[in-house]
Scaffold this motif. Structure first.
Motif, short mmCIF file in Angstrom:
data_model
loop_
_atom_site.label_atom_id
_atom_site.label_comp_id
_atom_site.label_asym_id
_atom_site.label_seq_id
_atom_site.Cartn_x
_atom_site.Cartn_y
_atom_site.Cartn_z
N VAL A 1 4.23 0.11 -7.37
CA VAL A 1 4.95 0.96 -6.43
C VAL A 1 6.34 0.36 -6.20
CG1 VAL A 1 5.02 1.87 -4.07
CG2 VAL A 1 2.85 1.75 -5.30
N ASP A 2 7.35 1.10 -6.58
CA ASP A 2 8.74 0.63 -6.47
C ASP A 2 9.18 0.73 -5.00
OD1 ASP A 2 11.41 0.06 -6.63
OD2 ASP A 2 11.84 1.48 -8.24
N THR A 3 9.57 -0.40 -4.43
CA THR A 3 10.02 -0.43 -3.03
C THR A 3 11.45 -0.95 -2.93
OG1 THR A 3 9.13 -2.67 -2.69
CG2 THR A 3 7.66 -0.81 -2.21
N THR B 1 14.38 0.55 -2.61
CA THR B 1 15.38 1.25 -1.81
C THR B 1 14.80 1.62 -0.46
OG1 THR B 1 14.80 3.49 -2.55
CG2 THR B 1 16.35 2.25 -3.92
N ARG C 1 12.68 4.84 -0.73
CA ARG C 1 11.34 4.64 -1.29
C ARG C 1 10.42 3.98 -0.26
NH1 ARG C 1 10.80 5.23 -6.81
NH2 ARG C 1 12.73 5.51 -7.99
N ARG C 2 10.93 3.04 0.50
CA ARG C 2 10.08 2.38 1.49
C ARG C 2 9.71 3.32 2.63
NH1 ARG C 2 13.77 -1.85 0.09
NH2 ARG C 2 15.06 -1.53 1.96
N ALA D 1 9.20 6.37 2.40
CA ALA D 1 8.27 7.38 1.90
C ALA D 1 6.83 6.86 1.82
CB ALA D 1 8.71 7.88 0.53
#
Length: 304
Positions: free
Chosen positions: A277-279, A281, A284-285, A287
């Motif tokens: 899970v890309d965090t 930005t 993104r966090r 979301a």
């Protein structure tokens, strides 16, 4: 005030200052961000002394000067103010812009932007949009424009932006990636360095207390040995390098020189596997759901 309350605590100082606010005023700057959950914003100057609590007032609301309070009298729109736990504070982009406009040091301005993003208080785009819409022509607004290009939404400590600025502005080397995870060819996570130049395989890390808390598995494995096994050149910045930066720059350039004499290793990749899970930005966090935040944002919880 109860005797057990520390009057020097940032939150107590903020509350005592906010009592003096007239209708239509708000806490701003470092204090607004601290009250909004930004633990980094402790209200201290570089020497460790207490900064005054900044109070935003429009230029029609006068307040008598008080010790420990900074009066910020300029245009203040109704939608510039929100309430957090019952206290009126300026919206986070305005609070960040207040810090940027009153801070001469580029390093401290970039650190403030990075840490506001770290706590997901505001994105860099939100700061930019607010400054363009509300602060054009205001004093020292150029300090905002000069800091934004150097900021990152993925810093994990306030020392990382300092190391990044030395890397690019002092050493004159390419802009590194910030806290990007490295994986092996089977998709297993290997390590997440503070800074990485993927073209050369040079890694930069700040050796501080945060690493003992935020990346214990990497510390236990011995990150220097791990980086050697991956064919990466590690350069570590320590607190003494803040006083003598020439030493860090020399080590960094030497690492680039060594890296240039060998081929890029195939032992690692930046390609993220499907389960990751890309965090990286603020968007993104924000979301993430609560369970995802618990799993993937432990570093923010530790730093709170």
């Amino acid at each position: 005030m109860p005797s057990h309350v520390d009057p020097r605590a940032a939150e107590q100082r903020i509350v005592e200052a906010a009592v003096r606010l007239p209708s239509g005023g708000a806490v701003t700057g470092w204090a607004g961000l601290r009250w909004g959950g930004g633990a980094y914003f402790g209200g201290h100057d570089p020497a460790g002394g207490h900064l005054p609590v900044p109070l935003a007032l429009d230029n029609h609301r006068k307040l008598r000067p008080q010790p420990g309070v900074e009066l910020c009298e300029e245009f203040l729109a109704v939608d510039d103010i929100t309430r957090v736990d019952g206290l009126p504070v300026t919206v986070h982009p305005r609070s960040v812009c207040r810090i940027l406009r009153t801070t001469p040091s580029l390093e401290r301005r970039v650190a403030a932007l990075d840490m506001a993003a770290f706590y997901d208080l505001c994105s860099l785009q939100e700061v930019l949009d607010y400054a363009r819409a509300r602060l054009a022509g205001r004093p020292h607004v150029t300090r905002i424009w000069s800091a934004l290009p150097h900021a990152s939404e993925n810093s994990w400590s306030p020392r990382e932006p300092v190391m990044r600025l030395i890397w690019t502005r002092v050493a004159g080397l390419p802009e590194p990636l910030v806290n990007v995870p490295l994986f092996d060819r089977w998709g297993s996570h290997l390590v997440t360095p503070d800074l990485l130049d993927p073209a050369t395989g040079v890694v930069g890390e700040y050796d501080g207390a945060q690493h003992g808390e935020l990346r214990p598995r990497e510390r236990d494995l011995g990150r220097e040995e791990l980086y050697r096994d991956l064919g990466l050149e590690l350069v570590t910045m320590v607190s003494a390098d803040n006083r003598d930066r020439d030493g860090f720059v020399r080590r960094l350039r030497s690492a680039y020189d060594r890296a240039s004499r060998r081929p890029r290793s195939a032992a690692w990749t930046l390609q993220q596997p499907h389960w990751w899970v890309d965090t990286s930005t603020v968007a993104r966090r924000r979301a993430l759901d609560e369970e995802q935040r618990r799993v993937w944002l432990r570093r923010q919880q530790v730093a709170a």
